[in-house]
Every structure is written in C-alpha cells, then in structure tokens.
Enzyme design. Structure first.
Site, PDB file in Angstrom:
ATOM      1  N   ASP A 158       1.189   2.415   6.513  1.00  0.00           N
ATOM      2  CA  ASP A 158       1.163   3.337   7.658  1.00  0.00           C
ATOM      3  C   ASP A 158       1.824   4.653   7.256  1.00  0.00           C
ATOM      4  O   ASP A 158       3.028   4.716   7.031  1.00  0.00           O
ATOM      5  CB  ASP A 158       1.929   2.712   8.835  1.00  0.00           C
ATOM      6  CG  ASP A 158       1.849   3.585  10.080  1.00  0.00           C
ATOM      7  OD1 ASP A 158       0.908   3.398  10.862  1.00  0.00           O
ATOM      8  OD2 ASP A 158       2.715   4.469  10.252  1.00  0.00           O
TER       9      ASP A 158
ATOM     10  N   TYR B  52       4.364  13.055   7.567  1.00  0.00           N
ATOM     11  CA  TYR B  52       5.349  12.456   6.657  1.00  0.00           C
ATOM     12  C   TYR B  52       5.336  13.136   5.277  1.00  0.00           C
ATOM     13  O   TYR B  52       6.179  12.847   4.432  1.00  0.00           O
ATOM     14  CB  TYR B  52       5.104  10.941   6.470  1.00  0.00           C
ATOM     15  CG  TYR B  52       5.120  10.115   7.735  1.00  0.00           C
ATOM     16  CD1 TYR B  52       5.596  10.630   8.939  1.00  0.00           C
ATOM     17  CD2 TYR B  52       4.646   8.806   7.742  1.00  0.00           C
ATOM     18  CE1 TYR B  52       5.594   9.864  10.102  1.00  0.00           C
ATOM     19  CE2 TYR B  52       4.646   8.036   8.899  1.00  0.00           C
ATOM     20  CZ  TYR B  52       5.116   8.581  10.076  1.00  0.00           C
ATOM     21  OH  TYR B  52       5.103   7.828  11.220  1.00  0.00           O
TER      22      TYR B  52
ATOM     23  N   LYS C 221      -2.272   9.809  10.482  1.00  0.00           N
ATOM     24  CA  LYS C 221      -2.201  10.331  11.853  1.00  0.00           C
ATOM     25  C   LYS C 221      -2.351  11.845  11.897  1.00  0.00           C
ATOM     26  O   LYS C 221      -1.873  12.541  10.987  1.00  0.00           O
ATOM     27  CB  LYS C 221      -0.844   9.960  12.486  1.00  0.00           C
ATOM     28  CG  LYS C 221      -0.440   8.511  12.279  1.00  0.00           C
ATOM     29  CD  LYS C 221       0.841   8.144  12.999  1.00  0.00           C
ATOM     30  CE  LYS C 221       1.336   6.776  12.560  1.00  0.00           C
ATOM     31  NZ  LYS C 221       2.196   6.802  11.368  1.00  0.00           N
TER      32      LYS C 221
ATOM     33  N   HIS D  75      -1.076  11.353  16.672  1.00  0.00           N
ATOM     34  CA  HIS D  75       0.334  10.985  16.505  1.00  0.00           C
ATOM     35  C   HIS D  75       1.116  11.040  17.829  1.00  0.00           C
ATOM     36  O   HIS D  75       1.893  10.139  18.136  1.00  0.00           O
ATOM     37  CB  HIS D  75       0.963  11.929  15.467  1.00  0.00           C
ATOM     38  CG  HIS D  75       2.108  11.346  14.718  1.00  0.00           C
ATOM     39  ND1 HIS D  75       2.344  11.605  13.396  1.00  0.00           N
ATOM     40  CD2 HIS D  75       3.112  10.534  15.104  1.00  0.00           C
ATOM     41  CE1 HIS D  75       3.437  10.960  12.999  1.00  0.00           C
ATOM     42  NE2 HIS D  75       3.929  10.307  14.029  1.00  0.00           N
TER      43      HIS D  75
HETATM   44  P1  NAD Z   1      12.382   0.766  11.260  1.00  0.00           P
HETATM   45  O1  NAD Z   1      12.770   0.196  12.568  1.00  0.00           O
HETATM   46  O2  NAD Z   1      11.353   0.091  10.413  1.00  0.00           O
HETATM   47  O3  NAD Z   1      13.754   0.931  10.487  1.00  0.00           O
HETATM   48  C1  NAD Z   1      13.806   1.290   9.162  1.00  0.00           C
HETATM   49  C2  NAD Z   1      15.252   1.168   8.707  1.00  0.00           C
HETATM   50  O4  NAD Z   1      15.671  -0.201   8.814  1.00  0.00           O
HETATM   51  C3  NAD Z   1      15.338   1.534   7.250  1.00  0.00           C
HETATM   52  O5  NAD Z   1      15.890   2.820   7.120  1.00  0.00           O
HETATM   53  C4  NAD Z   1      16.266   0.496   6.640  1.00  0.00           C
HETATM   54  O6  NAD Z   1      17.518   1.073   6.414  1.00  0.00           O
HETATM   55  C5  NAD Z   1      16.417  -0.569   7.688  1.00  0.00           C
HETATM   56  N1  NAD Z   1      15.939  -1.866   7.167  1.00  0.00           N
HETATM   57  C6  NAD Z   1      14.686  -2.178   6.777  1.00  0.00           C
HETATM   58  N2  NAD Z   1      14.616  -3.449   6.359  1.00  0.00           N
HETATM   59  C7  NAD Z   1      15.868  -3.971   6.477  1.00  0.00           C
HETATM   60  C8  NAD Z   1      16.434  -5.228   6.199  1.00  0.00           C
HETATM   61  N3  NAD Z   1      15.703  -6.234   5.728  1.00  0.00           N
HETATM   62  N4  NAD Z   1      17.749  -5.398   6.454  1.00  0.00           N
HETATM   63  C9  NAD Z   1      18.517  -4.390   6.936  1.00  0.00           C
HETATM   64  N5  NAD Z   1      18.024  -3.165   7.232  1.00  0.00           N
HETATM   65  C10 NAD Z   1      16.716  -2.955   6.994  1.00  0.00           C
HETATM   66  O7  NAD Z   1      11.998   2.294  11.523  1.00  0.00           O
HETATM   67  P2  NAD Z   1      10.851   3.279  11.061  1.00  0.00           P
HETATM   68  O8  NAD Z   1      10.736   3.383   9.595  1.00  0.00           O
HETATM   69  O9  NAD Z   1      11.071   4.521  11.805  1.00  0.00           O
HETATM   70  O10 NAD Z   1       9.521   2.585  11.637  1.00  0.00           O
HETATM   71  C11 NAD Z   1       8.586   1.890  10.811  1.00  0.00           C
HETATM   72  C12 NAD Z   1       7.343   2.716  10.601  1.00  0.00           C
HETATM   73  O11 NAD Z   1       6.765   3.109  11.863  1.00  0.00           O
HETATM   74  C13 NAD Z   1       7.591   4.074   9.920  1.00  0.00           C
HETATM   75  O12 NAD Z   1       7.861   3.967   8.556  1.00  0.00           O
HETATM   76  C14 NAD Z   1       6.304   4.788  10.264  1.00  0.00           C
HETATM   77  O13 NAD Z   1       5.265   4.324   9.431  1.00  0.00           O
HETATM   78  C15 NAD Z   1       6.093   4.344  11.708  1.00  0.00           C
HETATM   79  N6  NAD Z   1       6.634   5.307  12.693  1.00  0.00           N
HETATM   80  C16 NAD Z   1       5.764   5.908  13.554  1.00  0.00           C
HETATM   81  C17 NAD Z   1       6.208   6.795  14.517  1.00  0.00           C
HETATM   82  C18 NAD Z   1       5.226   7.414  15.469  1.00  0.00           C
HETATM   83  O14 NAD Z   1       5.604   8.336  16.189  1.00  0.00           O
HETATM   84  N7  NAD Z   1       4.002   6.942  15.507  1.00  0.00           N
HETATM   85  C19 NAD Z   1       7.575   7.119  14.612  1.00  0.00           C
HETATM   86  C20 NAD Z   1       8.449   6.495  13.724  1.00  0.00           C
HETATM   87  C21 NAD Z   1       7.966   5.594  12.782  1.00  0.00           C
END
Ligand code: NAD
Length: 273
Positions: free
Chosen positions: A41, A46, A71, A104
């Site tokens: 994704d 990004y 997106k 998005h």
């Molecule tokens: P997330 O909730 O996946 O959190 C990521 C954070 O969690 C990382 O920085 C890491 O430090 C921590 N983490 C990951 N695995 C872990 C583990 N096993 N143990 C402990 N900590 C851990 O947040 P995200 O990255 O913002 O969301 C996932 C994906 O969603 C993004 O990468 C992106 O592709 C998408 N996204 C979309 C939007 C949108 O507006 N459509 C907004 C934000 C994110």
C-alpha cells in the site's frame, strides 16, 4: 484473500509504506516481499512509488502475484488532474496497471470528489487499475458518489484501530459490499495501545506480541490491513499471525477499548495540499 465487490481478490494482510524514509523504501519493500507480503500500500503523497516499483521489479516475483495500491493526492482532484496523476503514478511505479487506485481524501472543501470518482471509473475501464475505491470517505461522501455514478467503491481505507473502531462505517460497508481497509491499524504508535490492560492477558495466553494480537483482531473482524515497519524482524512478526486465534471473549475485550479516539486527521476538515 478477500473478494472485492467487482470480483477481484485482495490479500487481507499487506505492507504499508507511509513515512518510510526515501532512500530506504526500496530495500524495505524488497524485504517485505522476501518475508512473504504480496500486497503493498503506497500513495503519490508518500513520495516512494519509484522505489516501490524498483523493489517489485528487483524481487523477480511475477507482477500478477503482487497486489499494488496507490492513491490520488489532494491536489489532483478533478477530471484532468486525476488522469494526469494516475499516469504519473504508473510511470513512477514502472507498471502498466495498479490493482487498486484510491482517492486519498475527499477534500469536501473543493467539492470535486464526485468528478474525481467518475475519472477513476474511466481509468478502470481503460485498464489502468483493476479496482477503484476511496480513502477517508465518510458515509455521506460515499452515498454521494454512489448516487452520482451508480458504482459502489470496492474499498474504503479509513483510520481504524482499537481506540477508534469505526463501527458505524464498518456496518455501512458491510451493508453495501464495501471492503474496509484499516490505516494506522496499530494506532501509529500515538497512544499506548500495547500497554492497555486486556492486551497483556491475551499476549500471555497466546505467547505472541501485542502487535500480533491487534493484527489478529483486525483479521478476525474481516478488515484488510497493512501495518508498517521498517525492521525486518517486526515485518516478519506482523506476518506471522496465522498460527493462533483470539476467542470471542478476547475479541470482545479488545472491542471494549473503543473510545472514538482519532489519532489522525478528520476527513471533513482535512485540507492538506
Ligand atoms: P501503523 O498503525 O501501522 O503503525 C506503524 C508503527 O507501528 C511503526 O512506526 C512501528 O514503529 C510500529 N510497529 C509496527 N510493527 C510493530 C511491532 N510488531 N511491534 C511494535 N511496534 C510496531 O501506522 P501506519 O503506518 O500509519 O499505517 C499503516 C499503513 O496505512 C501506512 O503505511 C499506509 O500505507 C496506510 N495509511 C494510509 C492513510 C490514509 O490516509 N489513507 C494514512 C496513514 C496510513
């Protein structure tokens, strides 16, 4: 795999690349593919589509085995800009098509998301994307595009984690056949999700990590998710979630953490460019 309302299939657990540092995204995505992820994704915003594309090419994995989402950014609403944005994304990714193209954010202040949605329908017809959907759309936004186009989005990608469980939108999605994708599935580390009381007991009961428990909660709720991690060990851990199952009591105790607490922006007021 989850079946989308247009007949396509999407791997339920993928890998997200928001805030992956430029210069590192290629290595990180390649590692994720090595770990076994087959759903990436990304987004124009990004600034790593080029690296994602390079990693896919370098992996040697056949294109059709990898599900790629990108997106359309907030500054690209409207027919002409939308088509230009899609072509730019394909070029950066080095792909002929993406599997899923999302708007998005709705940017209601612009009042162009209906027009943009109609452009996405044209892109699907032209074969530039297999499926089309939205992100950060509320029920009202979705109802408006369905009324205008007759097409139901394949997915809505929304902020969703235990403290912000989005029950109403999930129910709405179910009633319309819209798959729900969770962004920030682990709360983006913005609150102490993993330290919340019911999680420690569940972690101890299953001998897994708190992140694995939360990922299971999403999966068992039928949610599509793509947690992000830059560490290979966590990537592997987040993908290793098919060897245990949460009981209905455990699911209910995580459901009880819902506080209607957003950690991200509100779709009705986000005007980021
Ligand atoms: P997330 O909730 O996946 O959190 C990521 C954070 O969690 C990382 O920085 C890491 O430090 C921590 N983490 C990951 N695995 C872990 C583990 N096993 N143990 C402990 N900590 C851990 O947040 P995200 O990255 O913002 O969301 C996932 C994906 O969603 C993004 O990468 C992106 O592709 C998408 N996204 C979309 C939007 C949108 O507006 N459509 C907004 C934000 C994110």
């Amino acid at each position: 795999m989850i079946a989308l309302n247009d007949g396509n299939q999407i791997p339920q657990l993928g890998f997200g690349v928001f805030k992956v540092a430029p210069g590192q995204a290629e290595r990180i995505v390649l590692e994720a593919l090595e770990v076994g992820y087959r759903h990436i994704d990304t987004a124009a915003a990004y600034h790593n589509e080029q690296e994602v594309g390079r990693a896919i090419a370098a992996s040697g994995i056949p294109r059709e085995e990898i599900f790629v989402t990108t997106k359309l950014w907030n500054s690209d609403h409207g027919t002409k800009a939308a088509h230009t944005a899609m072509d730019a994304s394909l070029e950066k990714l080095g792909l002929d098509y993406v599997d899923l193209y999302l708007i998005h954010w709705p940017r209601p202040d612009l009042d162009l998301y209906v027009e943009t949605w109609l452009a996405l329908e044209e892109m699907k017809s032209a074969g530039k994307t297999r499926s089309i959907g939205v992100s950060n759309f509320t029920i009202a936004h979705i109802e408006r595009i369905i009324a205008a186009s007759g097409t139901v989005p394949a997915v809505d990608q929304i902020e969703l984690h235990p403290a912000f469980a989005q029950r109403e939108l999930r129910e709405f999605g179910k009633s319309k056949g819209i798959a729900i994708e969770a962004w920030g599935p682990l709360g983006q580390g913005k609150y102490d999700l993993f330290g919340m009381p019911p999680l420690a007991d569940i972690v101890a009961a299953h001998g897994v990590s708190a992140a694995q428990v939360v990922i299971r909660w999403h999966l068992q709720n039928g949610i599509i998710l793509f947690p992000k991690s830059s560490s290979r060990e966590r990537m592997a851990q987040n993908f290793d979630v098919f060897g245990f199952e949460l009981t209905s009591d455990e699911m209910a105790s995580i459901d009880a953490l819902d506080q209607g607490m957003r950690v991200g922006l509100d779709p009705d007021t986000n005007t980021n460019q």
